[in-house]
Design a protein around this motif. Structure first.
Motif, PDB file in Angstrom:
ATOM      1  N   TYR A  91      57.378  79.310   2.769  1.00 53.01           N
ATOM      2  CA  TYR A  91      55.766  80.470   2.707  1.00 53.01           C
ATOM      3  C   TYR A  91      55.293  79.864   4.054  1.00 53.01           C
ATOM      4  O   TYR A  91      54.065  80.767   4.606  1.00 53.01           O
ATOM      5  N   LEU A  92      56.173  78.907   4.987  1.00 54.36           N
ATOM      6  CA  LEU A  92      55.206  79.072   6.999  1.00 54.36           C
ATOM      7  C   LEU A  92      56.868  80.005   7.250  1.00 54.36           C
ATOM      8  O   LEU A  92      56.150  79.708   8.413  1.00 54.36           O
ATOM      9  N   GLN A  93      56.896  80.638   7.227  1.00 56.50           N
ATOM     10  CA  GLN A  93      57.849  81.426   7.910  1.00 56.50           C
ATOM     11  C   GLN A  93      57.879  82.580   8.066  1.00 56.50           C
ATOM     12  O   GLN A  93      57.850  83.376   8.630  1.00 56.50           O
ATOM     13  N   ASP A  94      56.617  83.185   7.172  1.00 52.97           N
ATOM     14  CA  ASP A  94      55.581  84.491   7.353  1.00 52.97           C
ATOM     15  C   ASP A  94      54.782  84.617   6.381  1.00 52.97           C
ATOM     16  O   ASP A  94      54.255  83.775   5.883  1.00 52.97           O
ATOM     17  N   ILE A  95      53.739  85.150   7.636  1.00 55.76           N
ATOM     18  CA  ILE A  95      52.549  84.949   7.475  1.00 55.76           C
ATOM     19  C   ILE A  95      51.869  85.464   5.713  1.00 55.76           C
ATOM     20  O   ILE A  95      50.942  85.188   5.444  1.00 55.76           O
ATOM     21  N   GLU A  96      52.343  86.609   5.993  1.00 60.38           N
ATOM     22  CA  GLU A  96      52.171  87.122   4.415  1.00 60.38           C
ATOM     23  C   GLU A  96      52.384  86.495   2.778  1.00 60.38           C
ATOM     24  O   GLU A  96      51.753  86.387   2.132  1.00 60.38           O
ATOM     25  N   ALA A  97      53.693  85.571   2.799  1.00 60.48           N
ATOM     26  CA  ALA A  97      53.679  84.738   2.433  1.00 60.48           C
ATOM     27  C   ALA A  97      53.165  83.686   1.986  1.00 60.48           C
ATOM     28  O   ALA A  97      52.305  82.677   1.254  1.00 60.48           O
ATOM     29  N   PHE A  98      52.812  83.161   3.427  1.00 58.31           N
ATOM     30  CA  PHE A  98      51.160  82.105   3.235  1.00 58.31           C
ATOM     31  C   PHE A  98      50.277  81.898   2.202  1.00 58.31           C
ATOM     32  O   PHE A  98      49.462  81.705   2.031  1.00 58.31           O
ATOM     33  N   LYS A  99      49.917  83.692   2.702  1.00 56.09           N
ATOM     34  CA  LYS A  99      48.200  84.318   2.542  1.00 56.09           C
ATOM     35  C   LYS A  99      48.369  84.406   1.386  1.00 56.09           C
ATOM     36  O   LYS A  99      47.532  84.046  -0.079  1.00 56.09           O
ATOM     37  N   ARG A 100      49.725  84.611   0.544  1.00 63.23           N
ATOM     38  CA  ARG A 100      49.688  84.474  -1.111  1.00 63.23           C
ATOM     39  C   ARG A 100      49.810  83.451  -1.792  1.00 63.23           C
ATOM     40  O   ARG A 100      49.846  82.535  -2.416  1.00 63.23           O
ATOM     41  N   TYR A 101      50.579  82.121  -0.541  1.00 65.55           N
ATOM     42  CA  TYR A 101      51.168  81.120  -1.489  1.00 65.55           C
ATOM     43  C   TYR A 101      49.343  79.916  -1.152  1.00 65.55           C
ATOM     44  O   TYR A 101      49.107  79.364  -2.435  1.00 65.55           O
TER      45      TYR A 101
END
Length: 446
Positions: free
Chosen positions: A187-197
């Motif tokens: 989830y820290l490799q991609d900003i959109e994944a971080f937002k979902r996290y």
């Protein structure tokens, strides 16, 4: 090799008590002018409880062969359980914050005996995996994000404070090409994944849990890049309540616990709480509360929050209003100190230690087995919180000089106990797997 009885003689104990009382009296005289006679009397009552039993108990958790501290006596005495880096780091930091180390230059770990320092650094090094994180033999790699993040921080700080380097590159550091580590979570490799996290987290009812996860992993979030930090600040601010400065509707221990975790993150993120005045008022309310406690952090967290807010908002537009609240804090100091002493006493054990829950240690530490469940005992985490962290945060909030809990003569006695520590012999066998954690009802029972 000396026995404990040969070390803890009446003459030796009388000597360290006299030196400790002398140092405290000198500090009391200085504090009196700042908080008044009534508050000082309450402070004396609080400090009178802190005696050598605390560090004698702590010395008994040292494993000389592994070079680290156990979390509790049940862990020390029971098969499967082993020392851990957090308990070890907390114990060493306590030596410093309580006044047991002699003054000197550099980090406090450089002022403990060389053999002990070498042992704890060797232990920390032994935990590191090639992915850069630090894992314990007894827990393996299937651990919570907060456990992994805390062990990374404790180990890194211990190793580097001793002037050494980790065996492998840390996941919070960039590689030779300047790219962030591939070992950071997905989830820290991609900003959109971080937002979902983040969007999957419940700040409105579980702010303490969410805050703990973020605090434990904030160095990894920073390592992911500034856009991750900026989004985290926006996400937190967008849900912070204007009426109470919290992330939950009511002002109580639980909601202020969440504020404590979050307020510690803001300085790291180079940001200010959006409603600092309201946040501080809520923290003061919790510190003065008569709400029934369930675990030891409910004593510490309001004071830590108050200190965090004052420290982080020295240059904020709310400075004048915050100073007015500090005056309120000073005015109520006798009551606040009295309440803190009463609250801490609930967790004290006859051997001088403190338990995480009212009648037992916490069997799990960030999801990892750390003590035998349902054991009425103190643990390192709770003891260092009650005796060290709470008192230190109170002092910072009230802006009063250091009143030593212990003195270097106490430290000399502690290190003699460590030097002569017996070999750890496991007394109890509980099977091939760790037992289940007690239910919340059991842990919180009177």
């Amino acid at each position: 090799m000396k026995t404990r009885e040969q070390i803890l003689t009446k003459e030796r104990l009388d000597y360290v008590r006299a030196k400790r009382n002398e140092a405290r009296e000198a500090a009391y005289a200085e504090v009196k002018d700042q908080i008044g006679e009534a508050a000082l009397d309450e402070m004396r009552k609080l400090y009178d409880v802190f005696d050598e039993k605390i560090y004698i108990w702590l010395a008994g958790l040292w494993d000389r062969d592994i070079g680290a501290f156990y979390y509790s006596e049940s862990a020390r005495d029971t098969h499967l359980y082993l020392p851990d880096i957090e308990s070890t780091a907390q114990a060493l930091k306590f030596l410093h914050t309580s006044g047991m180390l002699r003054k000197g230059e550099g980090e406090y770990i450089m002022r403990i005996p060389a053999l002990m320092r070498e042992s704890v650094v060797k232990f920390a090094h032994s935990l590191q995996d090639e992915d850069g994180y630090f894992y314990h033999k007894q827990w393996g790699k299937n651990i919570s994000a907060s456990r992994r993040g805390r062990d990374l921080a404790w180990s890194k700080n211990m190793i580097r404070s001793a002037g050494e380097e980790p065996r492998y590159q840390l996941p919070t550091e960039k590689d030779a090409s300047g790219k962030k580590s591939v070992h950071l979570p997905e989830y820290l490799q991609d900003i959109e994944a971080f937002k979902r996290y983040l969007d999957d987290m419940d700040l409105k009812t579980r702010s303490y849990y969410v805050g703990n996860v973020i605090e434990s992993t904030v160095s990894q979030i920073s390592a992911a890049g500034k856009e991750f930090e900026d989004y985290l600040v926006w996400w937190l601010n967008s849900q912070n309540r204007e009426d109470n400065g919290l992330w939950e509707e009511g002002v109580c221990y639980a909601s202020v616990n969440g504020l404590m975790k979050m307020s510690g993150n803001y300085p790291h993120l180079r940001a200010h709480l959006p409603y600092a005045k309201q946040s501080l008022s809520s923290a003061i309310t919790a510190a003065m509360s008569d709400e029934r406690m369930t675990f030891v952090c409910e004593v510490y967290n309001p004071w830590a929050t108050i200190g965090n807010i004052f420290k982080a908002h020295d240059d904020s537009p709310d400075r004048e209003e915050l100073d007015a609240l500090r005056a309120q804090l000073i005015e109520n100091a006798p009551l606040l100190i009295n309440k803190t002493r009463e609250k801490i006493s609930v967790f004290r054990k006859p051997d001088g230690s403190y338990s995480y829950f009212r009648k037992m240690s916490c069997a799990m530490s960030q999801g990892a087995p750390a003590a035998v469940p349902r054991t009425n005992e103190g643990d390192v985490n709770a003891t260092t919180i009650c005796v060290g962290s709470t008192v230190r945060s109170m002092r910072h909030a009230l802006r009063i000089p250091v009143i030593p809990i212990f003195v270097p003569e106490d430290g000399d006695l502690f290190f003699e106990l460590i030097e002569n520590a017996p070999k750890i012999e496991k007394k109890f066998f509980i099977g091939d797997t760790f037992p289940e954690r007690p239910s919340p009802e059991e842990e919180q029972a009177d």
